[in-house]
Design an enzyme around this catalytic site. Structure first.
Site, PDB file in Angstrom:
ATOM      1  N   GLU A   1      15.607   5.825 -17.043  1.00 43.62           N
ATOM      2  CA  GLU A   1      16.036   6.255 -15.711  1.00 43.62           C
ATOM      3  C   GLU A   1      17.534   6.514 -15.659  1.00 43.62           C
ATOM      4  O   GLU A   1      17.997   7.502 -15.085  1.00 43.62           O
ATOM      5  CB  GLU A   1      15.658   5.185 -14.680  1.00 43.62           C
ATOM      6  CG  GLU A   1      14.175   5.042 -14.440  1.00 43.62           C
ATOM      7  CD  GLU A   1      13.817   3.795 -13.643  1.00 43.62           C
ATOM      8  OE1 GLU A   1      12.654   3.676 -13.248  1.00 43.62           O
ATOM      9  OE2 GLU A   1      14.712   2.935 -13.430  1.00 43.62           O
TER      10      GLU A   1
ATOM     11  N   TYR B   1       0.835  -1.205   0.000  1.00 40.48           N
ATOM     12  CA  TYR B   1       0.000   0.000   0.000  1.00 40.48           C
ATOM     13  C   TYR B   1       0.873   1.261   0.000  1.00 40.48           C
ATOM     14  O   TYR B   1       0.697   2.168   0.786  1.00 40.48           O
ATOM     15  CB  TYR B   1      -0.935  -0.008   1.218  1.00 40.48           C
ATOM     16  CG  TYR B   1      -2.168   0.858   1.062  1.00 40.48           C
ATOM     17  CD1 TYR B   1      -3.172   0.494   0.178  1.00 40.48           C
ATOM     18  CD2 TYR B   1      -2.335   2.020   1.814  1.00 40.48           C
ATOM     19  CE1 TYR B   1      -4.311   1.268   0.039  1.00 40.48           C
ATOM     20  CE2 TYR B   1      -3.473   2.805   1.687  1.00 40.48           C
ATOM     21  CZ  TYR B   1      -4.460   2.426   0.803  1.00 40.48           C
ATOM     22  OH  TYR B   1      -5.591   3.203   0.663  1.00 40.48           O
ATOM     23  N   GLY B   2       1.845   1.278  -0.930  1.00 43.44           N
ATOM     24  CA  GLY B   2       2.676   2.466  -1.099  1.00 43.44           C
ATOM     25  C   GLY B   2       1.986   3.479  -1.987  1.00 43.44           C
ATOM     26  O   GLY B   2       0.749   3.487  -2.114  1.00 43.44           O
TER      27      GLY B   2
ATOM     28  N   SER C   1      14.116  32.608 -24.846  1.00 47.39           N
ATOM     29  CA  SER C   1      14.651  33.675 -25.700  1.00 47.39           C
ATOM     30  C   SER C   1      15.337  33.095 -26.928  1.00 47.39           C
ATOM     31  O   SER C   1      15.769  31.935 -26.940  1.00 47.39           O
ATOM     32  CB  SER C   1      15.652  34.524 -24.910  1.00 47.39           C
ATOM     33  OG  SER C   1      16.840  33.782 -24.662  1.00 47.39           O
TER      34      SER C   1
ATOM     35  N   GLU D   1      16.487  26.547 -12.393  1.00 43.93           N
ATOM     36  CA  GLU D   1      15.764  26.941 -13.607  1.00 43.93           C
ATOM     37  C   GLU D   1      15.429  25.755 -14.508  1.00 43.93           C
ATOM     38  O   GLU D   1      14.702  25.916 -15.495  1.00 43.93           O
ATOM     39  CB  GLU D   1      16.563  27.997 -14.365  1.00 43.93           C
ATOM     40  CG  GLU D   1      16.639  29.318 -13.605  1.00 43.93           C
ATOM     41  CD  GLU D   1      17.199  30.458 -14.444  1.00 43.93           C
ATOM     42  OE1 GLU D   1      17.253  30.312 -15.684  1.00 43.93           O
ATOM     43  OE2 GLU D   1      17.560  31.487 -13.856  1.00 43.93           O
TER      44      GLU D   1
ATOM     45  N   GLU E   1      21.268  28.723 -11.905  1.00 44.48           N
ATOM     46  CA  GLU E   1      21.368  28.613 -13.358  1.00 44.48           C
ATOM     47  C   GLU E   1      21.280  27.185 -13.869  1.00 44.48           C
ATOM     48  O   GLU E   1      20.748  26.951 -14.958  1.00 44.48           O
ATOM     49  CB  GLU E   1      22.671  29.267 -13.837  1.00 44.48           C
ATOM     50  CG  GLU E   1      22.724  30.773 -13.627  1.00 44.48           C
ATOM     51  CD  GLU E   1      21.589  31.517 -14.320  1.00 44.48           C
ATOM     52  OE1 GLU E   1      21.090  31.046 -15.368  1.00 44.48           O
ATOM     53  OE2 GLU E   1      21.189  32.577 -13.799  1.00 44.48           O
TER      54      GLU E   1
ATOM     55  N   HIS F   1       5.239  -2.909 -13.366  1.00 51.44           N
ATOM     56  CA  HIS F   1       6.591  -2.816 -13.916  1.00 51.44           C
ATOM     57  C   HIS F   1       7.066  -4.245 -14.133  1.00 51.44           C
ATOM     58  O   HIS F   1       6.817  -5.127 -13.306  1.00 51.44           O
ATOM     59  CB  HIS F   1       7.517  -2.074 -12.953  1.00 51.44           C
ATOM     60  CG  HIS F   1       8.935  -1.945 -13.427  1.00 51.44           C
ATOM     61  ND1 HIS F   1       9.267  -1.654 -14.739  1.00 51.44           N
ATOM     62  CD2 HIS F   1      10.126  -2.049 -12.769  1.00 51.44           C
ATOM     63  CE1 HIS F   1      10.580  -1.582 -14.860  1.00 51.44           C
ATOM     64  NE2 HIS F   1      11.124  -1.828 -13.688  1.00 51.44           N
TER      65      HIS F   1
ATOM     66  N   GLN G   1       9.905  -7.913  -4.405  1.00 52.55           N
ATOM     67  CA  GLN G   1       8.784  -8.624  -5.028  1.00 52.55           C
ATOM     68  C   GLN G   1       9.017 -10.128  -5.096  1.00 52.55           C
ATOM     69  O   GLN G   1       8.105 -10.919  -4.819  1.00 52.55           O
ATOM     70  CB  GLN G   1       8.528  -8.079  -6.439  1.00 52.55           C
ATOM     71  CG  GLN G   1       7.780  -6.760  -6.466  1.00 52.55           C
ATOM     72  CD  GLN G   1       7.341  -6.371  -7.868  1.00 52.55           C
ATOM     73  OE1 GLN G   1       7.414  -7.156  -8.807  1.00 52.55           O
ATOM     74  NE2 GLN G   1       6.879  -5.134  -8.001  1.00 52.55           N
TER      75      GLN G   1
END
Length: 333
Positions: free
Chosen positions: A196, A26-27, A253, A232, A228, A109, A87
């Protein structure tokens, strides 16, 4: 030719009549899927370890959690949502002995199936429904009546009905409102691990750190460097996420776009691309999987050392201090 897609009209929730779904773990993803299934009218049983935070969360959500053994005994559809590295143990000890002919084993997965850590009996269906978003988003989109796009894959079709049941499961998450893309356990697992490692986590984290180091070593203030090359980045991803790379270039820009187009390939060079192909081969061959499985069996010595070392990098100290100045960023744990 594009991938095969499925939508609401392709799925029938009635296939779950008389069936109970066990959510093992139950994650974040387990909670989201369990709540969505329950709200869609499916009968659900939860398995979680007593005394854990997740167990308390399940109680607060109105569940009465049971052991994985009992949940499997009660259910005809068993969704394993514990972390990858546990698992196989949970499956062997608690799930496998309690499976019955015609049951379905579900994953979000494919790691343990694809790399042979879980070898299901021939007498059950095995399929995957993998929402392409974290649990919180899965739940929010369900409540918004939109759904999160998901992947569907069939590994074993004992009953001849595995795809139909998988799509019904996806519909119970409202994934079929957004669209469900057909794939394989192999494709989902290998592309997920590669993404990943090469881009989403490994590539981005190393690129940020290298940029920070380059500026600081050149004499610039670490605070300015942090803004920077790390802070951002969210602004850029907030443009890429809804509009793609071309859309991002229209949102920055012309100076930034020219620098992007003329300098980006000096960072991602032919050598970088060759290393990406090597990393992909390590995933495809099972080399990475074997390494990660062994790392867990040995108590994670490399993992813990590297994680601890990266946490001491100056970018972490500077970042923590600067984030404390930003009330619009949630408090850190």
């Amino acid at each position: 030719m594009g991938a095969k897609m499925y939508y609401d009209d392709d799925a029938d929730l009635g296939l779950f009549e008389g069936k109970k779904v066990a959510i093992i773990g139950y994650g974040i993803q387990g909670r989201a899927q369990a709540l969505c299934l329950r709200d869609s009218g499916l009968e659900v049983v939860i398995s979680e370890l007593e005394g854990t935070e997740n167990y308390q969360n399940a109680l607060a959500d109105g569940w009465e959690p049971v052991s994985a053994e009992e949940a499997t005994q009660q259910a005809q559809v068993v969704q394993i949502l514990t972390q990858d590295h546990v698992q196989a143990v949970v499956y062997r000890n608690a799930i496998e002995p309690n499976l019955e002919e015609g049951d379905a084993l579900v994953f979000s997965h494919g790691f343990n199936i694809h790399y042979g850590q879980i070898v299901p009996p021939d007498s059950i269906d095995v399929f995957m429904i993998a929402p392409k978003g974290p649990g919180a988003l899965v739940r929010d989109c369900y409540l918004d009546d939109t759904g999160v796009p998901s992947l569907v894959a069939i590994y074993q079709d004992f009953t001849g009905n595995a795809m139909e049941l998988a799509l019904a499961y996806a519909k119970a998450l409202k994934a079929t409102k957004a669209g469900v893309i057909e794939t394989t356990f192999e494709e989902e697992t290998e592309t997920d691990l590669f993404g990943e490692q090469a881009v989403l986590c490994g590539g981005v984290a190393e690129l940020i750190t290298a940029g920070f180091d380059t500026l600081v070593e050149a004499g610039y203030q670490p605070e300015i460097a942090y803004f920077e090359v790390l802070h951002e980045l969210k602004l850029i991803m907030d443009l890429i996420y809804p509009k793609g790379i071309t859309g991002m270039r229209k949102g920055v820009s012309d100076t930034a776009t020219y620098g992007d187009l003329t300098r980006g390939k000096r960072i991602i060079t032919d050598e970088t691309r060759a290393e990406m192909k090597k990393m992909l081969y390590e995933v495809q061959s099972g080399e990475f999987a074997r390494e990660w499985i062994m790392e867990n069996q040995c108590g994670r010595p490399v993992y813990n050392k590297l994680l601890e070392r990266s946490g001491r990098h100056p970018i972490e100290e500077v970042g923590k201090r600067l984030r404390g100045m930003m009330p619009f960023i949630p408090d850190e744990d």
